[in-house]
Structures are given as structure tokens and as C-alpha cells.
Design a protein around this motif. Structure first.
Motif, short mmCIF file in Angstrom:
data_model
loop_
_atom_site.label_atom_id
_atom_site.label_comp_id
_atom_site.label_asym_id
_atom_site.label_seq_id
_atom_site.Cartn_x
_atom_site.Cartn_y
_atom_site.Cartn_z
N PHE A 115 0.84 -1.20 0.00
CA PHE A 115 0.00 0.00 0.00
C PHE A 115 0.88 1.25 0.00
O PHE A 115 1.85 1.35 0.75
N LEU A 175 -2.63 -3.72 8.47
CA LEU A 175 -4.00 -3.22 8.29
C LEU A 175 -4.97 -4.34 7.96
O LEU A 175 -6.19 -4.11 7.93
N LEU A 235 -7.88 5.54 11.69
CA LEU A 235 -8.18 4.40 10.83
C LEU A 235 -9.64 4.38 10.43
O LEU A 235 -10.52 4.78 11.19
N SER A 241 -8.24 -2.57 6.60
CA SER A 241 -8.46 -1.19 7.05
C SER A 241 -7.57 -0.23 6.29
O SER A 241 -6.61 -0.64 5.61
N ALA A 242 -7.88 1.04 6.39
CA ALA A 242 -7.10 2.08 5.72
C ALA A 242 -6.90 3.24 6.67
O ALA A 242 -7.55 3.34 7.73
N TRP A 243 -5.99 4.13 6.32
CA TRP A 243 -5.72 5.30 7.15
C TRP A 243 -6.64 6.44 6.75
O TRP A 243 -7.10 6.54 5.61
#
Length: 262
Positions: A115, A175, A235, A241-243
């Protein structure tokens, strides 16, 4: 432990070679040299000195023109002039920013799936600008931890403060963790780890499970800090998950164009 004692001014040690020291620090160096029955090396020639300064301050060798100019500059303050010129160079800011990037685990991607932090360049440029403008160290550190909470006087300052807090988001976290509460605490733990190492010069993560064995950091202090960081909106959860990304403030007409585009 010596690391937790307040610094005390030390008396300048006596030396035998009185003509060698130029500064108080030189006295300490020479005293240790003489303690071992040694004498200082001869002074470096001008070309060697020029090369050392270039490598230390910019990480790059001098050009032939740089060497020639310093060889011919016989003014009493020639050395100071060279140092000032190198400190003012963009290469100085880039070179020393790279040391900071190592400290704060800067990267433009995470290991998992590769990512990409596609906005990481903003933090990179912020750090280089801070070194280039000789930003006060306390402001530099404070802004990276809490730039979003600090007051601002201009849109540019607000922009810079928000970008600085990218420091908290650059960790190489898994993540893909499916237990999202576990993921959130792992994310906090990584943030605490880098804050301790970068700003305090010590590890904090051990205290997640037990009172720290080597530093005076109990578990209750770890979770007091963790409680603060747990309140951050970092998050957004999904299977992976992503930031969270924060939109930077822009001029009103640009904001209108963005809204129309959305």
C-alpha cells in the motif's frame, strides 16, 4: 541512572599543550588524548578540511571549484564563511532531513500488499523545509505530535501543521488484522514506540505488558499515553483497514471548485 540525572557544568580540565585548544570542548578532547600519553594529529590541510565540511554538512563532495575557492580564500574567517554557505544550501536540509526520516521510520509504503502513502511526499518536504529554515526544535517536535491542535495565523501555517502530524501515521501496521480492536491498539503501540524513540531516546513499548525493566516507565504511564493516542481518528475499518486522510485548507475559490467536482 546517569541518563536521568540533571546535567551539570563540568570544570574545564587542565592540559599541557596549551596552544592547541580553540574552545572549551577542545580541552576535554585534549585532556583525554594526553591521559593516554598521545598527542593530537597535525592540522588538516585546507583541501581535506573543505572535503570534510562538505561531507558532514551536505553529504556530498565539494566540486573542484569549491576546493579551489577555499584554497585561495585567505581571509581570517574563511572557514566560518564556508560553514555558513553550506548551512544555507538546500543540500544541507536534504542531508540532515534524511537522518530524521530514519529516526521517525519514514516510508512511502507499508509492507502489507505494498500500500502506498501517496501523500507522504508532503511530510518529506515539510521536514526538509524545517531544516532549511532552521525551525526551533521545540516547535518542530510539538507540531509533529499535535500540529492539528495548535493555533495558526495563516492558511499556510495550518497546512504545514496538519502535514507535520503525518508523523503519527507512517507506521508499518498490519492493516489486514481482522480483530479491529486489536488493530487499533497495535496502531497506538506503534505510535508510542516511535514517540519514545524519536523524542525521548528510549523504548516505551515494553510497558504495554509489564513495568519497564530497565527504564522508569510503569504500565500505568504507558496506558495513560495510549489513552490520549486512542482518541485520534486514524483508521477507517474494512476487511483491510485504511488510514484516514485530512483535507488540507485551500482558498475559497479552490474549495468551491473541489465541491463542484465532487
Amino acid at each position: 541512572h546517569w541518563a536521568y540525572e540533571r546535567p551539570r557544568a563540568a570544570a574545564i580540565p587542565p592540559v599541557r599543550l596549551l596552544e592547541w585548544p580553540d574552545t572549551a570542548i577542545d580541552h576535554f578532547i585534549l585532556a583525554r588524548i594526553e591521559e593516554h600519553g598521545m598527542v593530537p594529529s597535525r592540522d588538516a590541510d585546507r583541501a581535506t578540511l573543505c572535503r570534510r565540511l562538505h561531507f558532514d554538512l551536505t553529504g556530498l563532495p565539494p566540486t573542484l571549484e569549491d576546493l579551489d575557492a577555499f584554497e585561495r580564500d585567505r581571509r581570517p574567517d574563511a572557514l566560518a564563511r564556508l560553514v555558513d554557505r553550506l548551512l544555507a544550501s538546500p543540500r544541507f536540509a536534504e542531508h540532515w532531513a534524511r537522518h530524521w526520516f530514519d529516526v521517525v521510520r519514514f516510508g512511502e509504503s507499508v509492507t502489507l500488499r505494498g500500500f502506498i502513502f501517496k501523500e507522504a511526499w508532503r511530510y518529506r518536504d515539510y521536514v526538509i523545509e524545517a531544516f532549511g529554515s532552521d525551525a526551533p526544535i521545540d516547535d518542530f517536535l510539538r507540531t509533529q505530535i499535535a500540529g492539528d491542535l495548535l493555533p495558526w495565523d495563516s492558511r499556510e501555517q495550518r497546512w504545514r501543521q496538519l502535514v507535520a502530524t503525518t508523523f503519527l501515521m507512517l507506521g508499518n501496521t498490519n492493516l489486514e488484522e481482522q480483530d479491529k480492536r486489536q488493530l487499533e491498539m497495535d496502531f497506538v503501540d506503534e505510535q508510542l514506540d516511535v514517540i519514545g524513540k524519536a523524542f525521548l531516546g528510549r523504548t516505551l513499548a515494553c510497558a504495554r505488558c509489564h513495568d519497564h525493566k530497565f527504564d522508569p516507565i510503569p504500565t500505568r504511564d504507558y496506558y495513560a499515553l495510549a489513552g490520549i493516542l486512542k482518541n485520534l481518528d486514524c483508521l477507517k475499518h474494512d476487511n483491510v483497514s485504511a488510514w484516514v486522510e485530512q483535507r488540507l485548507p485551500v482558498e475559497p475559490e479552490v474549495a468551491r471548485e473541489l465541491e463542484e467536482h465532487d
